[in-house]
Write a protein that holds these residues in place. Structure first.
Motif, PDB file in Angstrom:
ATOM      1  N   GLU A   1       0.826  -1.205   0.000  1.00 58.97           N
ATOM      2  CA  GLU A   1       0.000   0.000   0.000  1.00 58.97           C
ATOM      3  C   GLU A   1       0.867   1.265   0.000  1.00 58.97           C
ATOM      4  O   GLU A   1       0.535   2.239  -0.674  1.00 58.97           O
ATOM      5  CB  GLU A   1      -0.939  -0.004   1.209  1.00 58.97           C
TER       6      GLU A   1
ATOM      7  N   ARG B   1       0.643   3.934  -3.023  1.00 57.82           N
ATOM      8  CA  ARG B   1       0.211   5.308  -2.754  1.00 57.82           C
ATOM      9  C   ARG B   1       1.274   6.334  -3.140  1.00 57.82           C
ATOM     10  O   ARG B   1       0.953   7.440  -3.569  1.00 57.82           O
ATOM     11  CB  ARG B   1      -0.121   5.463  -1.283  1.00 57.82           C
ATOM     12  N   ASN B   2       2.534   5.964  -2.988  1.00 57.58           N
ATOM     13  CA  ASN B   2       3.627   6.900  -3.248  1.00 57.58           C
ATOM     14  C   ASN B   2       4.270   6.698  -4.612  1.00 57.58           C
ATOM     15  O   ASN B   2       5.307   7.296  -4.898  1.00 57.58           O
ATOM     16  CB  ASN B   2       4.664   6.791  -2.126  1.00 57.58           C
TER      17      ASN B   2
ATOM     18  N   GLN C   1       3.152  10.426   6.482  1.00 60.43           N
ATOM     19  CA  GLN C   1       2.114   9.400   6.490  1.00 60.43           C
ATOM     20  C   GLN C   1       2.327   8.532   7.717  1.00 60.43           C
ATOM     21  O   GLN C   1       3.416   8.508   8.298  1.00 60.43           O
ATOM     22  CB  GLN C   1       2.187   8.565   5.214  1.00 60.43           C
TER      23      GLN C   1
ATOM     24  N   ARG D   1      -5.334  10.048  12.186  1.00 61.36           N
ATOM     25  CA  ARG D   1      -5.796   8.849  11.493  1.00 61.36           C
ATOM     26  C   ARG D   1      -4.613   8.199  10.797  1.00 61.36           C
ATOM     27  O   ARG D   1      -3.780   8.877  10.200  1.00 61.36           O
ATOM     28  CB  ARG D   1      -6.859   9.241  10.465  1.00 61.36           C
TER      29      ARG D   1
ATOM     30  N   ASP E   1      -2.759   6.170   7.883  1.00 62.55           N
ATOM     31  CA  ASP E   1      -2.904   5.979   6.439  1.00 62.55           C
ATOM     32  C   ASP E   1      -2.857   4.505   6.075  1.00 62.55           C
ATOM     33  O   ASP E   1      -3.454   4.086   5.090  1.00 62.55           O
ATOM     34  CB  ASP E   1      -1.772   6.724   5.712  1.00 62.55           C
ATOM     35  N   PHE E   2      -2.098   3.736   6.857  1.00 69.57           N
ATOM     36  CA  PHE E   2      -1.908   2.307   6.592  1.00 69.57           C
ATOM     37  C   PHE E   2      -2.080   1.552   7.909  1.00 69.57           C
ATOM     38  O   PHE E   2      -1.380   1.848   8.878  1.00 69.57           O
ATOM     39  CB  PHE E   2      -0.512   2.043   6.021  1.00 69.57           C
TER      40      PHE E   2
END
Length: 184
Positions: free
Chosen positions: A17, A21-22, A122, A137, A139-140
Motif C-alpha cells: 500500500e 500510494r507513493n 504518512q 488517522r 494511512d496504513f
C-alpha cells in the motif's frame, strides 16, 4: 489476537500500500517510534525493497521530550533518534505498533518539525485500537482491533520478544489511591 502469520501478512500488505500510494519507494524515509515501531519500520523497508527493488532508509524517532504527558508518567530514559539522511522534501512514513489516543503521533509530528520539512508525513500502524483523543488517522493499518478502555493490546516482536504476536488482555483495576490522570 494476531499470530506470526497474521503479522507477516499485515506488514506485506502495508508495504504494498505504501509503494502504491507513493508511486514507488524513491522518496520514502521510514521512521519507527521506539521501541517496536523501529523494528516494524525496518521490516517494512525490507519488504518494500523486495517489492520495489529500492529499499528506503529506515530510522527511529524518539518522541519522549515532545510528549504532553511527561508530568503524568514515571520518568524514563530517552530513546534514540536516528534519522537516515535529510528528510527535507521526502515522504516520511511514521511507523508505530499500536495507535490509540493519537498523542504519541502528535508528539512525533512536533519532533519532525525540528528535523526538517518533509513533503508529506504518512502513518503506518500494525494495530489501530480506536479511542482517539486527537484528530489523528493512520494511512496504513495492519489490523483494526476495536477494544474497550479496560482492555490492553500487547505487540510482541521476534527481535525483542522471541515471537511475533498481538495479544488482547484486560487491565487490572487501578488501586483506590491512584490519582486522576494516572494511566495503567
Amino acid at each position: 489476537m494476531l499470530e506470526a502469520s497474521d503479522v507477516r501478512r499485515a506488514l506485506t500488505r502495508i508495504a504494498h500500500e505504501i509503494v502504491e500510494r507513493n508511486k514507488g519507494a524513491r522518496d520514502l524515509v521510514l521512521l519507527g517510534i521506539p521501541t517496536r515501531g523501529v523494528h516494524l519500520a525496518q521490516r517494512l523497508a525490507a519488504r518494500i525493497g523486495e517489492v520495489e527493488g529500492v529499499t528506503p532508509p529506515a530510522g527511529s524517532l524518539d518522541v519522549t521530550m515532545y510528549r504532553d504527558d511527561l508530568a503524568l508518567r514515571p520518568a524514563r530514559g530517552l530513546g534514540r533518534t536516528d534519522i537516515p539522511g535529510d528528510i527535507g522534501d521526502r515522504v516520511v512514513v511514521l511507523v508505530d505498533d499500536v495507535l490509540m489516543s493519537g498523542r504519541t503521533i502528535s508528539s512525533a509530528l512536533d519532533a519532525i518539525k525540528d528535523l526538517g520539512r518533509p513533503r508529506a508525513v504518512q502513518l503506518a500502524v500494525l494495530v489501530d485500537r480506536g479511542h482517539r483523543e486527537l484528530p489523528i488517522r493512520a494511512d496504513f493499518v495492519g489490523k483494526n482491533l476495536p477494544t474497550s478502555l479496560s482492555e490492553t493490546v500487547a505487540v510482541r516482536l521476534a527481535e525483542l520478544d522471541g515471537l511475533d504476536v498481538v495479544l488482547l488482555g484486560s487491565k487490572e483495576p487501578k488501586p483506590a489511591s491512584a490519582k486522576k490522570g494516572d494511566r495503567a
